[in-house]
Design a protein around this motif. Sequence first.
Motif, PDB file in Angstrom:
ATOM      1  N   UNK A  61      23.798 -11.134  -9.044  1.00 21.23           N
ATOM      2  CA  UNK A  61      23.549 -10.541  -7.735  1.00 21.23           C
ATOM      3  C   UNK A  61      24.812 -10.523  -6.894  1.00 21.23           C
ATOM      4  N   UNK A  62      24.872  -9.546  -6.008  1.00 20.72           N
ATOM      5  CA  UNK A  62      25.948  -9.411  -5.039  1.00 20.72           C
ATOM      6  C   UNK A  62      25.352  -9.159  -3.672  1.00 20.72           C
ATOM      7  N   UNK A  63      26.041  -9.623  -2.654  1.00 22.81           N
ATOM      8  CA  UNK A  63      25.617  -9.292  -1.298  1.00 22.81           C
ATOM      9  C   UNK A  63      25.989  -7.846  -1.005  1.00 22.81           C
ATOM     10  N   UNK A  64      25.121  -7.151  -0.282  1.00 24.74           N
ATOM     11  CA  UNK A  64      25.356  -5.740   0.034  1.00 24.74           C
ATOM     12  C   UNK A  64      26.636  -5.562   0.843  1.00 24.74           C
ATOM     13  N   UNK A  65      27.361  -4.494   0.528  1.00 21.54           N
ATOM     14  CA  UNK A  65      28.508  -4.053   1.307  1.00 21.54           C
ATOM     15  C   UNK A  65      28.413  -2.544   1.490  1.00 21.54           C
ATOM     16  N   UNK A  66      28.999  -2.036   2.562  1.00 22.31           N
ATOM     17  CA  UNK A  66      28.963  -0.598   2.821  1.00 22.31           C
ATOM     18  C   UNK A  66      29.563   0.171   1.646  1.00 22.31           C
ATOM     19  N   UNK A 126      21.923  -7.154  -3.963  1.00 25.37           N
ATOM     20  CA  UNK A 126      21.728  -6.225  -5.057  1.00 25.37           C
ATOM     21  C   UNK A 126      21.820  -7.016  -6.347  1.00 25.37           C
ATOM     22  N   UNK A 127      20.809  -6.877  -7.203  1.00 23.64           N
ATOM     23  CA  UNK A 127      20.779  -7.704  -8.400  1.00 23.64           C
ATOM     24  C   UNK A 127      20.330  -6.960  -9.634  1.00 23.64           C
ATOM     25  N   UNK A 128      20.641  -7.548 -10.782  1.00 26.57           N
ATOM     26  CA  UNK A 128      20.300  -6.950 -12.070  1.00 26.57           C
ATOM     27  C   UNK A 128      20.124  -8.058 -13.087  1.00 26.57           C
ATOM     28  N   UNK A 129      19.128  -7.922 -13.958  1.00 24.57           N
ATOM     29  CA  UNK A 129      18.925  -8.900 -15.020  1.00 24.57           C
ATOM     30  C   UNK A 129      19.860  -8.601 -16.192  1.00 24.57           C
ATOM     31  N   UNK A 130      20.470  -9.645 -16.744  1.00 24.63           N
ATOM     32  CA  UNK A 130      21.413  -9.489 -17.852  1.00 24.63           C
ATOM     33  C   UNK A 130      20.647  -9.320 -19.168  1.00 24.63           C
ATOM     34  N   UNK A 131      20.181  -8.114 -19.422  1.00 23.58           N
ATOM     35  CA  UNK A 131      19.471  -7.818 -20.658  1.00 23.58           C
ATOM     36  C   UNK A 131      19.465  -6.317 -20.908  1.00 23.58           C
ATOM     37  N   UNK A 132      19.475  -5.952 -22.183  1.00 22.15           N
ATOM     38  CA  UNK A 132      19.312  -4.554 -22.579  1.00 22.15           C
ATOM     39  C   UNK A 132      17.898  -4.295 -23.076  1.00 22.15           C
ATOM     40  N   UNK A 133      17.080  -5.336 -23.093  1.00 21.61           N
ATOM     41  CA  UNK A 133      15.724  -5.214 -23.613  1.00 21.61           C
ATOM     42  C   UNK A 133      14.754  -4.843 -22.484  1.00 21.61           C
ATOM     43  N   UNK A 134      13.685  -4.123 -22.804  1.00 22.63           N
ATOM     44  CA  UNK A 134      12.677  -3.824 -21.774  1.00 22.63           C
ATOM     45  C   UNK A 134      11.952  -5.096 -21.363  1.00 22.63           C
ATOM     46  N   UNK A 135      11.521  -5.152 -20.116  1.00 24.44           N
ATOM     47  CA  UNK A 135      10.796  -6.318 -19.624  1.00 24.44           C
ATOM     48  C   UNK A 135       9.791  -5.856 -18.568  1.00 24.44           C
ATOM     49  N   UNK A 136       8.864  -6.737 -18.253  1.00 24.01           N
ATOM     50  CA  UNK A 136       7.808  -6.440 -17.286  1.00 24.01           C
ATOM     51  C   UNK A 136       8.378  -6.552 -15.872  1.00 24.01           C
ATOM     52  N   UNK A 190      28.741  -5.773 -11.504  1.00 19.73           N
ATOM     53  CA  UNK A 190      28.521  -7.209 -11.347  1.00 19.73           C
ATOM     54  C   UNK A 190      29.562  -7.942 -12.202  1.00 19.73           C
ATOM     55  N   UNK A 191      30.749  -8.180 -11.639  1.00 21.42           N
ATOM     56  CA  UNK A 191      31.840  -8.757 -12.430  1.00 21.42           C
ATOM     57  C   UNK A 191      31.711 -10.253 -12.676  1.00 21.42           C
ATOM     58  N   UNK A 192      30.870 -10.939 -11.920  1.00 21.03           N
ATOM     59  CA  UNK A 192      30.812 -12.394 -12.046  1.00 21.03           C
ATOM     60  C   UNK A 192      29.400 -12.888 -11.776  1.00 21.03           C
ATOM     61  N   UNK A 193      29.191 -14.157 -12.088  1.00 18.08           N
ATOM     62  CA  UNK A 193      27.918 -14.803 -11.794  1.00 18.08           C
ATOM     63  C   UNK A 193      28.203 -16.140 -11.119  1.00 18.08           C
ATOM     64  N   UNK A 194      27.385 -16.475 -10.155  1.00 18.39           N
ATOM     65  CA  UNK A 194      27.580 -17.693  -9.383  1.00 18.39           C
ATOM     66  C   UNK A 194      26.821 -18.841 -10.047  1.00 18.39           C
ATOM     67  N   UNK A 203      17.085  -6.670  -3.011  1.00 15.98           N
ATOM     68  CA  UNK A 203      16.242  -7.738  -2.479  1.00 15.98           C
ATOM     69  C   UNK A 203      16.481  -7.805  -0.975  1.00 15.98           C
ATOM     70  N   UNK A 204      15.498  -7.423  -0.192  1.00 14.33           N
ATOM     71  CA  UNK A 204      15.634  -7.420   1.263  1.00 14.33           C
ATOM     72  C   UNK A 204      14.928  -8.630   1.864  1.00 14.33           C
ATOM     73  N   UNK A 205      15.688  -9.426   2.592  1.00 12.98           N
ATOM     74  CA  UNK A 205      15.162 -10.632   3.220  1.00 12.98           C
ATOM     75  C   UNK A 205      14.965 -10.389   4.711  1.00 12.98           C
ATOM     76  N   UNK A 206      14.143 -11.231   5.312  1.00 15.80           N
ATOM     77  CA  UNK A 206      13.934 -11.138   6.756  1.00 15.80           C
ATOM     78  C   UNK A 206      14.912 -12.000   7.533  1.00 15.80           C
ATOM     79  N   UNK A 207      15.386 -13.089   6.918  1.00 17.32           N
ATOM     80  CA  UNK A 207      16.256 -14.027   7.623  1.00 17.32           C
ATOM     81  C   UNK A 207      17.519 -14.302   6.805  1.00 17.32           C
ATOM     82  N   UNK A 208      18.607 -14.524   7.496  1.00 19.90           N
ATOM     83  CA  UNK A 208      19.860 -14.893   6.849  1.00 19.90           C
ATOM     84  C   UNK A 208      19.710 -16.204   6.078  1.00 19.90           C
ATOM     85  N   UNK A 209      18.949 -17.139   6.625  1.00 15.69           N
ATOM     86  CA  UNK A 209      18.763 -18.441   5.973  1.00 15.69           C
ATOM     87  C   UNK A 209      18.065 -18.288   4.623  1.00 15.69           C
ATOM     88  N   UNK A 210      17.140 -17.331   4.511  1.00 14.30           N
ATOM     89  CA  UNK A 210      16.444 -17.093   3.249  1.00 14.30           C
ATOM     90  C   UNK A 210      17.415 -16.571   2.196  1.00 14.30           C
TER      91      UNK A 210
END
Length: 210
Positions: free
Chosen positions: A107-112, A41-51, A121-125, A81-88
Amino acid sequence: MDPDFLDRIQCISLTAEEKADIVVKQSHREKTLEECSLSLLGQLLTDKPYNQKAAKNLFRSVWKLGNDLKIIGVGNGVYQFRFKLESQLRWVVENGPWSFNNHLLVALRWEKGMSAQNITFPSISLWVQLWGLPFDLLNAEAAEDIGSSLGRVVSVDQTALSSDQPRFLQVHVEIPLNQPLRRRGPVVCPEGERAWVEFRYEHIDGLCFS
């Protein structure tokens, strides 16, 4: 807003029918859980509109996943963001951070239990280079100790350590977004001597040092 209206809203109570549990059947749940387990699950750090279409196309292109990647807007500016493989998925996490038009993607990895309404999103990697250390502190243990002063250490890059003459250490850290980035800091050696380390962050357009 009319105060009387707020008072009336607060007086409203749920009916017995509204309080009744709504049971969800298990059909197709295994497939849904499998898809979610390979999601970020992800989000862009902006308050501005974007394409948004351009942003999705960029991530598909940079990550070289094409149709293997599904990007779904789930509300409140959050994408799944849904991936097909764990490696991706792991490759994307380990090689970030990523950005669009200088807007960083958190971004964060999905949790129940996650939803667009309760996710935060408290942190960034980030990958952080540690420069200026004495030669006797160029080791993985020192990298982890120093990295932990910035946030939660994810990993230490062994590539630089395995080179013939390492000039810096590199550590992967989850850094809180509610605090400024540190440029440098004092490091105390086991013998009590003090040295200064310089922090160089990779791909950090849009983050703040103050």
